[in-house]
Design an enzyme around this catalytic site. Structure first.
Site, PDB file in Angstrom:
ATOM      1  N   SER A 251       5.576   4.179   2.063  1.00 30.41           N
ATOM      2  CA  SER A 251       6.145   5.429   2.862  1.00 30.41           C
ATOM      3  C   SER A 251       6.484   5.256   4.356  1.00 30.41           C
ATOM      4  O   SER A 251       7.519   5.840   4.661  1.00 30.41           O
ATOM      5  CB  SER A 251       5.151   6.801   2.502  1.00 30.41           C
ATOM      6  OG  SER A 251       4.206   6.805   3.497  1.00 30.41           O
TER       7      SER A 251
ATOM      8  N   GLY B  88       0.851  -1.142  -0.036  1.00 32.50           N
ATOM      9  CA  GLY B  88      -0.042  -0.088   0.000  1.00 32.50           C
ATOM     10  C   GLY B  88       0.697   1.090  -0.033  1.00 32.50           C
ATOM     11  O   GLY B  88       2.106   1.561   0.393  1.00 32.50           O
ATOM     12  N   CYS B  89       0.417   2.392  -0.255  1.00 29.79           N
ATOM     13  CA  CYS B  89       1.018   3.518  -0.483  1.00 29.79           C
ATOM     14  C   CYS B  89       1.495   4.178   0.807  1.00 29.79           C
ATOM     15  O   CYS B  89       2.721   4.304   0.947  1.00 29.79           O
ATOM     16  CB  CYS B  89       0.137   4.612  -1.108  1.00 29.79           C
ATOM     17  SG  CYS B  89      -1.411   4.782  -0.760  1.00 29.79           S
ATOM     18  N   TYR B  90       0.467   4.331   1.881  1.00 31.71           N
ATOM     19  CA  TYR B  90       1.251   4.522   3.156  1.00 31.71           C
ATOM     20  C   TYR B  90       2.030   3.448   3.655  1.00 31.71           C
ATOM     21  O   TYR B  90       3.184   3.951   4.198  1.00 31.71           O
ATOM     22  CB  TYR B  90      -0.271   4.543   4.023  1.00 31.71           C
ATOM     23  CG  TYR B  90      -0.970   5.607   4.083  1.00 31.71           C
ATOM     24  CD1 TYR B  90      -0.967   7.137   4.049  1.00 31.71           C
ATOM     25  CD2 TYR B  90      -2.540   5.555   3.591  1.00 31.71           C
ATOM     26  CE1 TYR B  90      -1.561   8.165   4.075  1.00 31.71           C
ATOM     27  CE2 TYR B  90      -3.166   6.534   3.438  1.00 31.71           C
ATOM     28  CZ  TYR B  90      -3.006   7.958   3.664  1.00 31.71           C
ATOM     29  OH  TYR B  90      -3.706   8.846   3.390  1.00 31.71           O
ATOM     30  N   ALA B  91       1.863   2.167   3.540  1.00 36.80           N
ATOM     31  CA  ALA B  91       2.987   1.181   4.059  1.00 36.80           C
ATOM     32  C   ALA B  91       3.958   1.229   3.444  1.00 36.80           C
ATOM     33  O   ALA B  91       5.213   1.431   4.278  1.00 36.80           O
ATOM     34  CB  ALA B  91       2.367  -0.061   3.955  1.00 36.80           C
TER      35      ALA B  91
END
Lengths: 344, 344, 344, 344
Positions: free
Chosen positions: A160, A155-158
């Site tokens: 970053s 995932g994108c948050y994961a």
């Protein structure tokens, strides 16, 4: 480089659009099949959906047809909503295709986590721990990705957050393993969905928090910490949307008993010069979105207040390093071509 | 209501523009004199500077002329850059005018703080503790403001943070008195200055942190805690700009040993129903910018994770409640007219 | 002023939200009933739909119930999608209510025009020419509006274009009665509809033309010219959306044989000083959106190239003067209260 | 391909930044020298000015030093403000360098035009008609560019307008040779200048016309028509800025006596399939900004109202095809490498 025949399923969304943008100019890949979800009504020229590709890509986007997908491709990107990829991926792998899944369907390994966080039963639970599946955080899982048949793209948050905190967990530098993440994302992270909260009029001068401590990337981060460093983390997570289309910045707050130089050394060990071409680490200042948008880079900045408080900012483009760019990076690793092929 | 003759000095900036917007329709105020800084070259119709006021306000904006200012006004808003107000305010007060200063010049009481945080010597240091001066956090300093001749209008970040945390400090609910503030501000907070980092092209798709732990509103917050609750606070502060013109959201992280109901009770005591018309407190969800922009309200949302972590969001419009709206609210208190006069 | 009980039907859209914003502070109006379309599922506090109104407006938004609507209100704003108002309005008028309809349902008088341009049969065609109905271009139809029971509030483009060109048609100054309109609108003009082209991600850095020479405000403009000046016009119309939420600028190109001073005299006759408080006309420069947003004003700028080409820019806020603000202005005229009551 | 040593002078502006973005990945070019104007104070790492290039470009940006410039480069891009390039370019050409000038200094051939439209005396007027200088509208001047030593890169508006109307002038299809251009540009067209009208706060929700019939790209368009088709044109020009960073759309209104099929045939002759890889022409619909931003393409859409009115939209990215991308295209032509090298 020889050319691999590649399909994109879910080509009508923002991560699909970004895959097309990247793959059009990839030296080792040939786009051979584009599909949307099965609900898509009829084959439509890609230039009708995204006029920007007019004259560059002469394929229709079709309702997904598994038989044609198998015949037309050697590798498949699944850029579908959660819950759809798990119905397609197993058969593709069994038929010998390489698969990169951009959804959350194969990210969480422990039984029970998927239904808890995605509010869906999983259609292929045995695949969550199948040996052919790898978690696709490129910089931390290169060997597993290279051997995998199915990569669960993070995932994108994961992405970053993990790129920013794994070095510290690995080095054991975080007090009580607790950290706070105040994350801001461009709207494209929510997908190309016709929903009122995503309208221009709702967001053009807004900032809005959502899914506080309930976002599905939370268990993914905690699993990543455990799987990749053997440690346990505790996370407070406040995701927010801001009025930009692309870009994500996770501001991470944690406490350490270590000096800044030891902190920086942990990053240098995790991302040695020349070995992580898309990760840039800096000391004493924080990155801005403008530095990474439309690139596959993740910029990490570290500040230490002198009395134990670390402030870490991790910036990336949620559509590129946070989704489609990392997906291409992962297929590069699976194909054995240079990790940076087709990426900036 | 009788009409007070009011001057705005610093009318060409964003807080000046907002003062004009508010005062044009104020029932107890008559605008009688508009000035810019002394560097302003010549009297200019306000409609040349802000065409939006064409036909509504028939005054020129003049280079500030202290003699004319004294003659034309009973009350003065100073909306000047830091360092300029301290040269004008003392003489105005001595001449019997009511003054609301929107700069930071009279906010910090301890000698040494002003030079340390504003990088300027103070021209009138004895005024920092003068009995005629009050700190202008309206909801917490009503009585002092009503008696004051010079109100030091709070900073935008300070307003948003203090309104959200003072109830907790007052009630002694914060562990170790430490808190983290991840704040996001619209660009107008930086003023109407011709500087490259404020260009549309730099910020239209950007998010950027600045002055991390070095922002001049930090000592103002800590002084406010001490002055208004008698306690000592420790603050980690990461201000950021986001691509909106107006609006500010401070996300505050702190730890408590108390239950959510005790936390909410502290807010109810601080802002009793009907007594703080511009503060709205909610439990279990967080406000968005869109709820407060172009109003004088501060919306505060409180979430508790069940294991001691509090997440508090405080949203306001940095030009209204964070600057010019609160300034009008303060002059209302000084004049003894209803606190809400001319404000929404 | 005595207070009129007012209902807003269609309160969940952008024009509905703007009506609430304006009416909350209107001195002669009391909001007594809020409704959405009949498809709305259940009564919902207005603060759930628009948190900004929390504490200011203690009414639910209900699925529209004609019986309750009749009982609760003396005047009704219909802010519904095209095709819905025509089902509600006749019964309201017959029951003695004053109605302002913000949709296009009662704007076009000639039979056949409505189906042609709105792609719908009209449910109450006899009402299109009923004597109780007036076209609501306030500055040009004041007397008819004051006597009407149902006002067809003009379209946003129609308002911006007609206010700018009627003085010229009235004075007979346009060669061949032909003009070109290149109009740019904020996205809110398209309504608060969950549709892909209105997403933040589609429009945040975009400009897009749509319905070229096919927009339903075209016949409304041409009818307005004929009805209000007795002349026939020919129009080329290119509406475009730009990445702002509010605001509209129509750039109008036409040829004249007259001198600029005769052109300006036509405007002075149409909008005499003090008689059209919301229209500002200037010579030699063009207005910008920032001058009119969040106001009920229409700013018109006129330039003449010296060889017969006129360039006229007409700027307004599509939600205020282009919709809800003009609707309030019209109800003011119907009620006989000052035309500017509740408006800035 | 062999690698040409290239300098960028004016590397700190938006067109400079875009040149760096493009040239970093150009297969036939090596960046060897970066300079700002002579007023730049000291050599500064490019990563301090544009952190996005950190790790990719290890050169300082220096105050321009003509001696070092000559030694370090074979070809030079001048991306300086008007008035500065004319002081540097002649010596560079005389020393055998290839020069592409992105300013307006060498675009206007007739004596008197430069002072009239740029409000400056020209420092090297004999060069305006020097045989070594070519106008750089790539698709129309390929042969001249290939032979030139100095290319006057066209203005952004001029590029978007000329590409759209030259086919019609060439074919003699325009009535009275008159046309109207209503053009909208992203703010980056105004450069990276610290000026109040370019602030985020002035433009984030604005649209503003400027230099109506007085923009310096007007005589350039008229000269281009004459030089490239032998005809005379008359132009009404209303440039406007909209709240986007990149992108430009020129909406062109003109009258024709010809049928749409003859119009389209004119475009097909001007841009034969495969011969103008960056120009895409479509019939019956208009392009949007999103289709061309961050590419070197110009999209042209043509609509005909059936009674003589043509509506033509020409969209491009003002920083790419409107400036730096076309500059690279032109250097490609000068170097004899594929026209598309390094461009998308």
């Amino acid at each position: 480089m020889a050319s691999t025949r590649v399909a994109v399923v879910g080509a009508t969304g923002y991560t699909g659009e970004e895959l097309l943008r990247l793959l059009l100019h990839h030296p080792a890949i040939q786009l051979t099949y584009l599909a949307a979800s099965a609900k898509w009504e009829r084959p439509t020229p890609v230039s009708d959906v995204f006029p920007r590709f007019t004259g560059q890509l002469d394929l229709p986007i079709e309702p997904v047809d598994p038989a044609r997908l198998l015949k037309a491709s050697d590798a498949v990107f699944l850029a579908l909503p959660h819950g759809e990829a798990m119905k397609l991926a197993p058969a593709l792998v069994d038929a010998g295709k390489l698969v990169v899944d951009l959804s959350g369907d194969f990210r969480l390994r422990a039984p029970g986590l998927y239904p808890q966080w995605y509010h869906l039963e999983h259609a292929a639970p045995s695949w969550l721990t199948d040996a052919r599946v790898a978690y696709g955080l490129s910089e931390w899982c290169r060997d597993a990705i290279a051997k995998a048949r199915l990569v669960a793209n993070p995932g994108c948050y994961a992405t970053s957050i993990l790129l920013a905190i794994l070095p510290l967990f690995q080095a054991g530098l975080i007090e009580q393993d607790a950290f706070i993440v105040d994350a801001k994302s461009g709207l494209s992270g929510a997908g190309r969905k016709a929903e009122t909260p995503l309208l221009f009029g709702e967001m053009s001068q807004n900032l809005r928090a959502y899914k506080v401590n309930q976002h599905q990337h939370m268990p993914e981060v905690l699993q990543g910490i455990e799987q990749l460093t053997g440690r346990h983390g505790r996370m407070t997570f406040v995701p927010q949307v801001i009025p930009v289309h692309r870009g994500m910045l996770s501001m991470i707050y944690l406490r350490t008993g270590s000096a800044l130089k030891d902190v920086m050394a942990a990053y240098a060990r995790a991302y040695p010069a020349g070995r992580a071409p898309f990760v840039r680490v800096r000391e004493g200042s924080l990155p801005q979105l403008r530095d990474v948008v439309e690139t596959n880079r993740c910029d990490i900045g570290i500040m230490h207040d002198g009395s134990g408080q670390l402030i870490i900012a991790s910036a990336l483009d949620n559509l590129t390093k946070g989704a489609s760019g990392q997906a291409v990076q992962n297929l590069n690793l699976m194909l054995g071509v240079p990790e940076t092929a087709g990426l900036l």
